[in-house]
Enzyme design. Structure first.
Site, short mmCIF file in Angstrom:
data_model
loop_
_atom_site.label_atom_id
_atom_site.label_comp_id
_atom_site.label_asym_id
_atom_site.label_seq_id
_atom_site.Cartn_x
_atom_site.Cartn_y
_atom_site.Cartn_z
CG ASP A 99 -13.09 7.27 -1.21
OD1 ASP A 99 -12.93 7.22 -0.03
OD2 ASP A 99 -12.06 7.09 -1.86
CG HIS A 139 -8.42 0.61 -2.65
ND1 HIS A 139 -7.77 -0.72 -2.34
CD2 HIS A 139 -9.12 1.09 -1.90
CE1 HIS A 139 -7.99 -0.66 -0.95
NE2 HIS A 139 -8.68 0.16 -0.60
NE ARG A 191 -3.80 0.91 2.16
CZ ARG A 191 -5.13 1.16 2.49
NH1 ARG A 191 -5.33 1.86 3.48
NH2 ARG A 191 -6.06 0.48 1.97
CB CYS A 224 -13.96 2.25 0.23
SG CYS A 224 -13.49 4.12 0.15
CD GLN A 234 -12.99 -0.50 -0.48
OE1 GLN A 234 -11.89 -0.45 0.48
NE2 GLN A 234 -14.26 -0.96 -0.05
NE ARG A 255 -11.30 -3.97 0.91
CZ ARG A 255 -10.37 -3.40 1.16
NH1 ARG A 255 -10.55 -2.25 2.11
NH2 ARG A 255 -8.83 -3.72 0.70
N1 NVA Z 1 -9.43 7.24 -1.56
C1 NVA Z 1 -9.23 6.93 -0.12
C2 NVA Z 1 -9.41 5.55 0.06
C3 NVA Z 1 -9.30 4.96 1.49
C4 NVA Z 1 -9.54 3.76 1.67
C5 NVA Z 1 -7.59 7.11 0.19
O1 NVA Z 1 -6.97 7.06 -0.75
O2 NVA Z 1 -7.42 7.87 0.99
N1 CP Z 2 -11.28 0.72 2.60
C1 CP Z 2 -9.93 0.79 3.03
O1 CP Z 2 -9.04 0.45 2.25
O2 CP Z 2 -9.82 0.95 4.31
P1 CP Z 2 -8.40 1.15 5.06
O3 CP Z 2 -7.63 2.25 4.64
O4 CP Z 2 -8.85 1.18 6.61
O5 CP Z 2 -7.54 -0.01 4.85
#
Ligand code: NVA
Ligand code: CP
Length: 316
Positions: A229, A133, A106, A272, A136, A300
């Site tokens: 989101d 992502h 990540r 998400c 997700q 998830r």
């Molecule tokens: N778009 C958000 C998703 C978090 C799961 C981010 O990248 O912070």
């Molecule tokens: N939706 C998601 O990816 O959550 P986290 O950032 O908590 O992993």
């Protein structure tokens, strides 16, 4: 399944058929867990989680999935290893590939997760980049299918920052299953052209469709699902456009009035998570009966477990 030994850096790494197989496997694994069955298909496997950004769900899903299937997992967070500071990405990839059976990443650039996959020689799973992502999207599809019993033909309306990682992956996922995806955002926050082109190409094969509509009132008409989101994604908090994006995205909040504007009573709400209640979604909608946010969060785990099993297990 044909995913053994393969990386999952993007939804582009699986065919529509393989995506279906993954969802089917996730359903099987969910049922097994509910029945208290833990066959340990990943015994003696070692998985590393390289996380440069925060995570609650994704990190926990990979950890619990590994535990349930008998694998060992190491969390290598920012500040834990030399990665990107005292040691290059390329050297880290080549070292970890000799230790671990699979890597989860990540972080920021899609290029980073691609380089990890190229140089480590083991399967790498994308746990979120700035661009995509994909895990997700798997949970999203599983949740929708559990609710509606089908995916093809559903109208999914994504509200808000439709240029972010989640929007891109959801759009491609909808195209892969023949759903109708509507991106509802100001012009500056519509999906990236390259992602749009890819999804459009898929729609020609699957019967799905892709619509860009900046008007919330028309976009949500007939929606089976409304998705949103955060307006400011991780890594963009200090960007020059934060105040402006919050201001232009305000009319895209998913609230009771917008849910009403769908004109149908069966619309469900998904997110998400984590959610910024009062911004992209009202607390009322978040907590409403139509909200499937915690169902999606649970899925998830089952979908990520399916990815790991499909990528590493000898049989399932
Ligand atoms: N778009 C958000 C998703 C978090 C799961 C981010 O990248 O912070
Ligand atoms: N939706 C998601 O990816 O959550 P986290 O950032 O908590 O992993």
């Amino acid at each position: 399944m044909t995913l053994v030994g393969k990386s999952f850096l993007s939804l582009r790494d699986v065919s529509p058929f393989e995506l279906r197989e993954l969802l089917q496997l996730a359903r099987q694994l969910k049922a097994e867990k509910k029945a208290g069955q833990f066959p340990h298909r990943l015994q003696n496997k070692n998985i590393a989680l390289l996380f440069e950004k925060m995570s609650t769900r994704t990190r926990s899903a990979f950890s619990v999935a590994c535990h349930d299937e008998g694998a060992r997992v190491d969390f290598l967070g920012i500040g834990d290893i030399h990665f990107g500071k005292k040691e290059s990405l390329e050297d880290t990839a080549r070292v970890l590939g000799r230790f671990y059976d699979g890597l989860v990443y990540r972080g920021f650039a899609q290029k980073t997760v691609e380089t990890l996959a190229q140089l480590s020689g083991v399967p790498v799973w994308n746990a979120l980049t700035d661009e995509e992502h994909p895990t997700q999207a798997l949970a999203f599809l599983m949740t929708l299918e559990e609710h509606f019993s089908h995916l093809a033909g559903l109208r999914v309306v994504y509200m808000g920052d439709a240029a972010n990682n989640v929007a891109h992956s959801l759009m491609v996922a909808c195209a892969m299953v023949g759903a109708h995806f509507v991106a509802c955002a100001p012009q500056a926050y519509m999906p990236a052209t390259e992602q749009l082109n890819y999804a459009r190409h898929l729609c020609q094969e699957t019967g799905g469709s892709l619509t860009l509509d900046p008007n919330p009132q028309t976009a949500v008409r007939g929606a089976d699902a409304l998705y949103t989101d955060v307006w400011v994604s991780m890594g963009f908090e200090n960007g020059p456009d934060v105040a402006e994006r919050v201001s232009v995205l305000k009319p895209y909040q998913v609230n009771a009035a917008l849910l009403q504007a769908t004109g149908v009573s069966h619309t469900v709400f998904l997110h998400c998570l984590p959610a910024n209640k009062g911004m992209e979604v009202s607390s009322e909608v978040f907590e409403s009966k139509q909200s499937l946010v915690f169902e999606e969060a649970e899925n998830r785990l089952h979908t990520i477990k399916a990815l790991l099993v499909a990528g590493l297990a000898k049989e399932f």
